[in-house]
Design an enzyme around this catalytic site. Structure first.
Site, PDB file in Angstrom:
ATOM      1  N   ASP A   1       0.491  -1.617  -0.184  1.00  0.00           N
ATOM      2  CA  ASP A   1       0.408   0.084  -0.054  1.00  0.00           C
ATOM      3  C   ASP A   1       0.583   1.413  -0.064  1.00  0.00           C
ATOM      4  O   ASP A   1       2.092   1.040   0.366  1.00  0.00           O
ATOM      5  CB  ASP A   1      -0.862  -0.208   0.951  1.00  0.00           C
ATOM      6  CG  ASP A   1      -2.332   1.266   1.019  1.00  0.00           C
ATOM      7  OD1 ASP A   1      -2.033   1.416  -0.001  1.00  0.00           O
ATOM      8  OD2 ASP A   1      -2.615   1.621   1.452  1.00  0.00           O
TER       9      ASP A   1
ATOM     10  N   ASN B   1       1.366   3.118  -2.643  1.00  0.00           N
ATOM     11  CA  ASN B   1       1.815   3.692  -3.847  1.00  0.00           C
ATOM     12  C   ASN B   1       1.460   5.328  -4.713  1.00  0.00           C
ATOM     13  O   ASN B   1       2.194   6.298  -4.921  1.00  0.00           O
ATOM     14  CB  ASN B   1       2.012   3.001  -5.466  1.00  0.00           C
ATOM     15  CG  ASN B   1       2.129   2.200  -5.011  1.00  0.00           C
ATOM     16  OD1 ASN B   1       3.133   1.574  -4.254  1.00  0.00           O
ATOM     17  ND2 ASN B   1       1.523   1.116  -5.890  1.00  0.00           N
TER      18      ASN B   1
ATOM     19  N   TRP C   1       2.744   7.622  -2.194  1.00  0.00           N
ATOM     20  CA  TRP C   1       4.367   8.356  -2.888  1.00  0.00           C
ATOM     21  C   TRP C   1       4.671   8.904  -3.756  1.00  0.00           C
ATOM     22  O   TRP C   1       5.204   9.878  -3.966  1.00  0.00           O
ATOM     23  CB  TRP C   1       4.967   6.687  -2.751  1.00  0.00           C
ATOM     24  CG  TRP C   1       6.563   7.235  -3.789  1.00  0.00           C
ATOM     25  CD1 TRP C   1       7.500   6.655  -2.447  1.00  0.00           C
ATOM     26  CD2 TRP C   1       6.958   7.218  -4.439  1.00  0.00           C
ATOM     27  NE1 TRP C   1       8.573   6.727  -3.251  1.00  0.00           N
ATOM     28  CE2 TRP C   1       8.025   6.666  -4.187  1.00  0.00           C
ATOM     29  CE3 TRP C   1       6.432   7.695  -5.785  1.00  0.00           C
ATOM     30  CZ2 TRP C   1       9.055   7.161  -5.701  1.00  0.00           C
ATOM     31  CZ3 TRP C   1       7.114   7.661  -6.889  1.00  0.00           C
ATOM     32  CH2 TRP C   1       8.658   7.232  -6.224  1.00  0.00           C
TER      33      TRP C   1
ATOM     34  N   HIS D   1       3.602   3.783  -8.922  1.00  0.00           N
ATOM     35  CA  HIS D   1       2.767   1.843  -9.215  1.00  0.00           C
ATOM     36  C   HIS D   1       4.273   1.746 -10.379  1.00  0.00           C
ATOM     37  O   HIS D   1       4.684   0.876  -9.719  1.00  0.00           O
ATOM     38  CB  HIS D   1       1.337   1.998 -10.135  1.00  0.00           C
ATOM     39  CG  HIS D   1       0.338   2.566  -9.163  1.00  0.00           C
ATOM     40  ND1 HIS D   1       0.359   1.636  -8.203  1.00  0.00           N
ATOM     41  CD2 HIS D   1      -0.811   2.740 -10.086  1.00  0.00           C
ATOM     42  CE1 HIS D   1      -1.200   2.140  -7.412  1.00  0.00           C
ATOM     43  NE2 HIS D   1      -1.647   2.497  -8.841  1.00  0.00           N
TER      44      HIS D   1
ATOM     45  N   SER E   1      -7.071  -5.768  -6.254  1.00  0.00           N
ATOM     46  CA  SER E   1      -7.802  -7.116  -5.769  1.00  0.00           C
ATOM     47  C   SER E   1      -9.470  -6.349  -6.353  1.00  0.00           C
ATOM     48  O   SER E   1      -9.107  -5.981  -8.261  1.00  0.00           O
ATOM     49  CB  SER E   1      -8.368  -5.913  -3.925  1.00  0.00           C
ATOM     50  OG  SER E   1      -9.253  -4.955  -4.403  1.00  0.00           O
TER      51      SER E   1
ATOM     52  N   ARG F   1     -11.706   2.170 -10.059  1.00  0.00           N
ATOM     53  CA  ARG F   1     -10.199   3.118  -9.339  1.00  0.00           C
ATOM     54  C   ARG F   1     -10.658   3.835 -11.123  1.00  0.00           C
ATOM     55  O   ARG F   1     -11.531   2.829 -11.601  1.00  0.00           O
ATOM     56  CB  ARG F   1      -8.989   2.944  -9.455  1.00  0.00           C
ATOM     57  CG  ARG F   1      -9.022   2.569  -7.619  1.00  0.00           C
ATOM     58  CD  ARG F   1      -7.668   2.207  -7.897  1.00  0.00           C
ATOM     59  NE  ARG F   1      -7.285   1.679  -6.657  1.00  0.00           N
ATOM     60  CZ  ARG F   1      -6.095   2.031  -6.025  1.00  0.00           C
ATOM     61  NH1 ARG F   1      -4.730   2.014  -6.051  1.00  0.00           N
ATOM     62  NH2 ARG F   1      -5.667   0.944  -4.310  1.00  0.00           N
TER      63      ARG F   1
ATOM     64  N   LEU G   1      11.542 -19.687  -4.358  1.00  0.00           N
ATOM     65  CA  LEU G   1      10.866 -18.650  -4.089  1.00  0.00           C
ATOM     66  C   LEU G   1       9.137 -19.235  -4.983  1.00  0.00           C
ATOM     67  O   LEU G   1      10.002 -18.611  -5.946  1.00  0.00           O
ATOM     68  CB  LEU G   1      11.267 -17.769  -3.875  1.00  0.00           C
ATOM     69  CG  LEU G   1      10.283 -16.260  -3.426  1.00  0.00           C
ATOM     70  CD1 LEU G   1       9.799 -16.516  -2.391  1.00  0.00           C
ATOM     71  CD2 LEU G   1      10.241 -14.634  -4.577  1.00  0.00           C
TER      72      LEU G   1
ATOM     73  N   ARG H   1      -5.475  -2.658   8.578  1.00  0.00           N
ATOM     74  CA  ARG H   1      -6.528  -3.551   8.468  1.00  0.00           C
ATOM     75  C   ARG H   1      -6.379  -4.056   7.338  1.00  0.00           C
ATOM     76  O   ARG H   1      -5.805  -4.092   6.373  1.00  0.00           O
ATOM     77  CB  ARG H   1      -7.934  -2.435   7.901  1.00  0.00           C
ATOM     78  CG  ARG H   1      -7.598  -2.173   6.577  1.00  0.00           C
ATOM     79  CD  ARG H   1      -8.480  -0.981   5.999  1.00  0.00           C
ATOM     80  NE  ARG H   1      -8.170  -0.095   4.725  1.00  0.00           N
ATOM     81  CZ  ARG H   1      -7.688   0.560   5.493  1.00  0.00           C
ATOM     82  NH1 ARG H   1      -8.342   1.569   6.699  1.00  0.00           N
ATOM     83  NH2 ARG H   1      -7.673   2.371   4.070  1.00  0.00           N
TER      84      ARG H   1
ATOM     85  N   GLU I   1       0.650 -13.408  12.022  1.00  0.00           N
ATOM     86  CA  GLU I   1       1.504 -12.718  12.902  1.00  0.00           C
ATOM     87  C   GLU I   1       1.426 -11.427  12.014  1.00  0.00           C
ATOM     88  O   GLU I   1       1.415 -11.064  10.421  1.00  0.00           O
ATOM     89  CB  GLU I   1       3.280 -13.190  12.991  1.00  0.00           C
ATOM     90  CG  GLU I   1       3.053 -14.109  14.076  1.00  0.00           C
ATOM     91  CD  GLU I   1       2.244 -13.735  15.496  1.00  0.00           C
ATOM     92  OE1 GLU I   1       2.855 -12.203  15.444  1.00  0.00           O
ATOM     93  OE2 GLU I   1       1.766 -14.794  16.352  1.00  0.00           O
TER      94      GLU I   1
HETATM   95  C1  FPP Z   1      -1.322   0.247  -3.381  1.00  0.00           C
HETATM   96  O1  FPP Z   1      -1.222   1.535  -3.166  1.00  0.00           O
HETATM   97  C2  FPP Z   1      -1.313  -0.514  -4.571  1.00  0.00           C
HETATM   98  C3  FPP Z   1      -1.314  -0.573  -5.749  1.00  0.00           C
HETATM   99  C4  FPP Z   1      -3.068  -1.364  -6.193  1.00  0.00           C
HETATM  100  C5  FPP Z   1      -1.046  -1.450  -7.058  1.00  0.00           C
HETATM  101  C6  FPP Z   1       0.096  -2.741  -6.796  1.00  0.00           C
HETATM  102  C7  FPP Z   1       0.509  -2.658  -7.970  1.00  0.00           C
HETATM  103  C8  FPP Z   1       1.710  -2.674  -8.346  1.00  0.00           C
HETATM  104  C9  FPP Z   1       2.782  -2.463  -7.277  1.00  0.00           C
HETATM  105  C10 FPP Z   1       2.488  -2.949  -9.244  1.00  0.00           C
HETATM  106  C11 FPP Z   1       2.342  -4.754  -9.261  1.00  0.00           C
HETATM  107  C12 FPP Z   1       3.228  -5.327 -10.249  1.00  0.00           C
HETATM  108  C13 FPP Z   1       3.885  -6.623 -10.104  1.00  0.00           C
HETATM  109  C14 FPP Z   1       4.482  -7.096 -11.515  1.00  0.00           C
HETATM  110  C15 FPP Z   1       3.481  -6.985  -9.476  1.00  0.00           C
HETATM  111  P1  FPP Z   1      -2.066   2.427  -3.478  1.00  0.00           P
HETATM  112  O2  FPP Z   1      -2.656   3.225  -5.040  1.00  0.00           O
HETATM  113  O3  FPP Z   1      -3.407   1.444  -2.560  1.00  0.00           O
HETATM  114  O4  FPP Z   1      -1.802   3.842  -2.582  1.00  0.00           O
HETATM  115  P2  FPP Z   1      -2.620   4.909  -1.713  1.00  0.00           P
HETATM  116  O5  FPP Z   1      -3.124   4.235  -1.009  1.00  0.00           O
HETATM  117  O6  FPP Z   1      -1.459   5.783  -1.597  1.00  0.00           O
HETATM  118  O7  FPP Z   1      -3.628   5.942  -3.120  1.00  0.00           O
END
Ligand code: FPP
Length: 246
Positions: free
Chosen positions: A26, A28, A31, A43, A71, A77, A137, A200, A213
């Site tokens: 969480d 991105n 950031w 992302h 999800s 979104r 892995l 959560r 955990e």
């Molecule tokens: C959550 O941050 C991130 C996501 C819903 C997307 C995750 C996806 C990636 C990191 C790219 C996937 C690629 C691979 C190869 C696994 P958010 O957007 O919910 O952040 P925020 O809560 O700060 O808005």
């Protein structure tokens, strides 16, 4: 060259590393916002964190790593963001297959994969097939995943097996139920990491996390790396797991 991460790594007890780590990646968006970048840049930076964490997990002998990548709720979104995440996923999967093979990583997916477009499904199918024989892995991408949908899908499949006489309702127990989940065959996570401070589960692995955990850090996902993973493992190793016993 030794680093902070290496000195943390030296503190990990190799005999009790978690078998399975699950991560809610969480932060991105936050950031990116902090830098006045578009959310998609967050992302993209998140993908770099994924690469680093996969390598670090393999390095310390983690056997299963499950990443909450998309999800069932994420479709809500803005369309451009959904497309950007999906593109990133396909592009990264294609680009990283050789690297996964070099690191002996097997790629698998968990979720309603049939809900992804045929092109995305094909890329994932190729990558899972190409890495199928790897013995290191297991990288499990939760895609179009929802904990409640998973349970509903399991109930439907069990009901249909009962109807066709394949199973007797009296034989339904936890083990049988778990075998009908998308994660059949995978051990439950020992450690669940969530980045960026939210406390959560967000519909992630609801059945499987009964005794997991939890480790929550304020670090935003793109800033999470080798050192943060090792810190989470060390924290986990300081816990006493009782599974309801005393
Ligand atoms: C959550 O941050 C991130 C996501 C819903 C997307 C995750 C996806 C990636 C990191 C790219 C996937 C690629 C691979 C190869 C696994 P958010 O957007 O919910 O952040 P925020 O809560 O700060 O808005």
């Amino acid at each position: 060259m030794s680093s902070d991460a290496d000195s943390l790594k030296a503190k990990i007890d190799p005999k009790s590393v978690p078998l399975h780590i699950a991560i809610i990646m969480d932060g991105n968006g936050r950031w990116a916002k902090k830098r006045n970048f578009p959310r998609t840049a967050g992302h993209e930076a998140g993908v770099e964190a994924v690469r680093e964490v996969v390598k670090a997990a393999a390095e310390v002998g983690i056997k299963y790593l499950t990443l909450y990548t998309f999800s069932v709720e994420n479709w809500k979104r803005p369309r451009e963001e959904v497309t950007a995440i999906m593109r990133l996923l396909t592009r990264t999967t294609k680009r990283e297959v050789d690297e996964l093979n070099r690191n002996n990583v097997r790629l698998i997916t968990t979720g309603r994969i049939e809900g992804l477009s045929p092109t995305r499904r094909r890329v994932l199918a190729v990558a899972t097939a190409k890495t199928k024989k790897n013995t290191g892995l297991v990288l499990n991408l939760a895609l179009n995943y929802g904990g409640r949908s998973e349970i509903i899908d399991a109930v439907k499949a069990i009901a249909s097996s009962v109807k066709s006489g394949l199973i007797n309702p009296l034989d339904i127990n936890e083990e049988l139920f778990a075998n009908y989940l998308y994660t059949a065959g995978l051990p439950d996570p020992d450690l669940l990491v969530r980045t960026s401070g939210e406390k959560r589960l967000s519909n992630f692995l609801l059945w499987q996390t009964s005794y997991t955990e939890l480790y929550i850090t304020d670090v935003l996902w793109p800033d999470f790396g080798r050192m943060e993973l090792f810190a989470a493992i060390i924290d986990y190793q300081g816990r006493e797991r009782r599974f309801g016993k005393i």
